[in-house]
Scaffold this motif. Structure first.
Motif, PDB file in Angstrom:
ATOM      1  N   ASP A 140       1.061  -1.047  -0.041  1.00  0.00           N
ATOM      2  CA  ASP A 140      -0.045   0.089  -0.041  1.00  0.00           C
ATOM      3  C   ASP A 140       1.140   1.239   0.013  1.00  0.00           C
ATOM      4  O   ASP A 140       1.941   1.383   0.752  1.00  0.00           O
ATOM      5  CB  ASP A 140      -1.035  -0.058   1.241  1.00  0.00           C
ATOM      6  CG  ASP A 140      -1.889   1.190   1.405  1.00  0.00           C
ATOM      7  OD1 ASP A 140      -1.399   2.091   0.540  1.00  0.00           O
ATOM      8  OD2 ASP A 140      -2.700   1.038   2.182  1.00  0.00           O
ATOM      9  N   PRO A 141       0.669   2.228  -0.959  1.00  0.00           N
ATOM     10  CA  PRO A 141       1.528   3.066  -1.133  1.00  0.00           C
ATOM     11  C   PRO A 141       1.622   3.897   0.299  1.00  0.00           C
ATOM     12  O   PRO A 141       2.817   4.364   0.787  1.00  0.00           O
ATOM     13  CB  PRO A 141       1.007   4.263  -2.072  1.00  0.00           C
ATOM     14  CG  PRO A 141       0.120   3.405  -2.912  1.00  0.00           C
ATOM     15  CD  PRO A 141      -0.402   2.283  -2.064  1.00  0.00           C
ATOM     16  N   ARG A 142       0.694   3.990   1.148  1.00  0.00           N
ATOM     17  CA  ARG A 142       0.633   4.685   2.426  1.00  0.00           C
ATOM     18  C   ARG A 142       1.578   3.847   3.419  1.00  0.00           C
ATOM     19  O   ARG A 142       2.311   4.721   4.288  1.00  0.00           O
ATOM     20  CB  ARG A 142      -0.538   4.973   2.922  1.00  0.00           C
ATOM     21  CG  ARG A 142      -1.465   5.650   2.084  1.00  0.00           C
ATOM     22  CD  ARG A 142      -2.885   5.957   2.934  1.00  0.00           C
ATOM     23  NE  ARG A 142      -3.580   4.356   3.080  1.00  0.00           N
ATOM     24  CZ  ARG A 142      -4.408   3.999   2.159  1.00  0.00           C
ATOM     25  NH1 ARG A 142      -4.715   4.687   1.105  1.00  0.00           N
ATOM     26  NH2 ARG A 142      -4.815   2.653   2.389  1.00  0.00           N
ATOM     27  N   GLY A 181       6.167   4.890   3.373  1.00  0.00           N
ATOM     28  CA  GLY A 181       6.854   5.814   4.162  1.00  0.00           C
ATOM     29  C   GLY A 181       7.148   5.398   5.729  1.00  0.00           C
ATOM     30  O   GLY A 181       8.467   5.233   5.923  1.00  0.00           O
ATOM     31  N   ALA A 182       5.979   4.634   5.943  1.00  0.00           N
ATOM     32  CA  ALA A 182       6.465   4.021   7.249  1.00  0.00           C
ATOM     33  C   ALA A 182       7.557   3.002   7.478  1.00  0.00           C
ATOM     34  O   ALA A 182       8.109   2.789   8.529  1.00  0.00           O
ATOM     35  CB  ALA A 182       5.046   3.560   8.062  1.00  0.00           C
ATOM     36  N   GLN A 183       7.268   2.214   6.418  1.00  0.00           N
ATOM     37  CA  GLN A 183       8.570   0.995   6.368  1.00  0.00           C
ATOM     38  C   GLN A 183       9.639   1.380   6.350  1.00  0.00           C
ATOM     39  O   GLN A 183      10.476   0.909   7.103  1.00  0.00           O
ATOM     40  CB  GLN A 183       7.895   0.180   4.783  1.00  0.00           C
ATOM     41  CG  GLN A 183       8.867  -1.029   5.100  1.00  0.00           C
ATOM     42  CD  GLN A 183       8.644  -1.574   3.649  1.00  0.00           C
ATOM     43  OE1 GLN A 183       7.635  -1.931   3.171  1.00  0.00           O
ATOM     44  NE2 GLN A 183       9.745  -2.253   3.144  1.00  0.00           N
ATOM     45  N   ASN A 224       5.340   8.472  -3.546  1.00  0.00           N
ATOM     46  CA  ASN A 224       5.433  10.109  -4.084  1.00  0.00           C
ATOM     47  C   ASN A 224       4.048  10.805  -4.929  1.00  0.00           C
ATOM     48  O   ASN A 224       3.972  11.888  -4.810  1.00  0.00           O
ATOM     49  CB  ASN A 224       6.838  10.174  -4.914  1.00  0.00           C
ATOM     50  CG  ASN A 224       7.945   9.906  -4.188  1.00  0.00           C
ATOM     51  OD1 ASN A 224       7.898   9.924  -2.767  1.00  0.00           O
ATOM     52  ND2 ASN A 224       9.020   9.995  -4.884  1.00  0.00           N
ATOM     53  N   HIS A 225       3.473   9.578  -5.413  1.00  0.00           N
ATOM     54  CA  HIS A 225       2.226  10.132  -6.409  1.00  0.00           C
ATOM     55  C   HIS A 225       0.920   9.870  -5.677  1.00  0.00           C
ATOM     56  O   HIS A 225       0.028  10.254  -6.018  1.00  0.00           O
ATOM     57  CB  HIS A 225       2.448   9.442  -7.824  1.00  0.00           C
ATOM     58  CG  HIS A 225       3.408   9.982  -8.675  1.00  0.00           C
ATOM     59  ND1 HIS A 225       4.381   9.117  -8.755  1.00  0.00           N
ATOM     60  CD2 HIS A 225       3.354  10.796  -9.433  1.00  0.00           C
ATOM     61  CE1 HIS A 225       5.347  10.128  -9.584  1.00  0.00           C
ATOM     62  NE2 HIS A 225       4.527  11.250 -10.042  1.00  0.00           N
ATOM     63  N   SER A 226       1.366   9.230  -4.540  1.00  0.00           N
ATOM     64  CA  SER A 226      -0.111   9.199  -3.550  1.00  0.00           C
ATOM     65  C   SER A 226      -0.464  10.465  -2.784  1.00  0.00           C
ATOM     66  O   SER A 226       0.352  11.231  -2.664  1.00  0.00           O
ATOM     67  CB  SER A 226       0.076   7.910  -2.830  1.00  0.00           C
ATOM     68  OG  SER A 226       0.895   8.204  -1.755  1.00  0.00           O
ATOM     69  N   GLU A 227      -1.488  10.508  -2.468  1.00  0.00           N
ATOM     70  CA  GLU A 227      -1.780  11.715  -1.478  1.00  0.00           C
ATOM     71  C   GLU A 227      -1.141  11.933  -0.224  1.00  0.00           C
ATOM     72  O   GLU A 227      -1.067  13.057   0.318  1.00  0.00           O
ATOM     73  CB  GLU A 227      -3.305  11.699  -1.207  1.00  0.00           C
ATOM     74  CG  GLU A 227      -4.583  11.202  -2.377  1.00  0.00           C
ATOM     75  CD  GLU A 227      -4.508   9.939  -2.478  1.00  0.00           C
ATOM     76  OE1 GLU A 227      -4.729   8.918  -1.428  1.00  0.00           O
ATOM     77  OE2 GLU A 227      -4.223   9.434  -3.444  1.00  0.00           O
ATOM     78  N   VAL A 228      -0.724  10.806   0.260  1.00  0.00           N
ATOM     79  CA  VAL A 228      -0.072  10.658   1.482  1.00  0.00           C
ATOM     80  C   VAL A 228       1.305  11.486   1.409  1.00  0.00           C
ATOM     81  O   VAL A 228       1.624  12.372   2.337  1.00  0.00           O
ATOM     82  CB  VAL A 228       0.587   9.269   1.804  1.00  0.00           C
ATOM     83  CG1 VAL A 228       0.988   9.295   3.349  1.00  0.00           C
ATOM     84  CG2 VAL A 228      -0.450   8.335   1.782  1.00  0.00           C
ATOM     85  N   ALA A 229       2.258  11.569   0.390  1.00  0.00           N
ATOM     86  CA  ALA A 229       3.224  12.166   0.240  1.00  0.00           C
ATOM     87  C   ALA A 229       2.965  13.732  -0.006  1.00  0.00           C
ATOM     88  O   ALA A 229       3.912  14.658   0.357  1.00  0.00           O
ATOM     89  CB  ALA A 229       4.171  11.566  -0.994  1.00  0.00           C
ATOM     90  N   ASN A 230       2.065  14.161  -0.289  1.00  0.00           N
ATOM     91  CA  ASN A 230       1.410  15.473  -0.558  1.00  0.00           C
ATOM     92  C   ASN A 230       1.294  16.405   0.247  1.00  0.00           C
ATOM     93  O   ASN A 230       0.967  15.924   1.251  1.00  0.00           O
ATOM     94  CB  ASN A 230       0.628  15.558  -1.818  1.00  0.00           C
ATOM     95  CG  ASN A 230       0.955  14.667  -2.950  1.00  0.00           C
ATOM     96  OD1 ASN A 230       2.237  14.890  -3.564  1.00  0.00           O
ATOM     97  ND2 ASN A 230       0.155  14.251  -3.901  1.00  0.00           N
TER      98      ASN A 230
END
Length: 85
Positions: free
Chosen positions: A4-6, A9-11, A79-85
């Motif tokens: 999951d893209p979200r 970052g945590a990983q 980077n293209h997911s909403e999480v990174a923005n």
């Protein structure tokens, strides 16, 4: 393994304490790279960070990816997911 893209970052953040200062610097350099794409080569990343290609692959595996390609692809999705923005 598709993450999951979200979770990416945590990983990565979760594993940072286990890395050496140089490895951490390289990870931060890769994760903050604005123009990371599927065309970004292992050689390019290694050269930019003054480390060997083998070290980048080892680092990707240390972060629990199968290798550089999976690490790069996962980061691009992150980077293209909403999480990174």
């Amino acid at each position: 393994m598709r993450l999951d893209p979200r979770a990416i970052g945590a990983q990565i953040r979760m594993r940072l304490p286990q890395l050496t200062p140089l490895e951490r610097k390289v990870v931060e350099s890769i994760t903050s790279k604005e123009d990371l794409s599927e065309q970004t080569s292992l050689k390019e990343i290694a050269t930019e960070n003054n480390v060997s290609e083998a070290m980048i692959v080892k680092l990707a595996k240390k972060l629990n990816f199968s290798g550089f390609r999976e690490f790069r692809t996962s980061l691009i999705h992150y980077n293209h997911s909403e999480v990174a923005n």
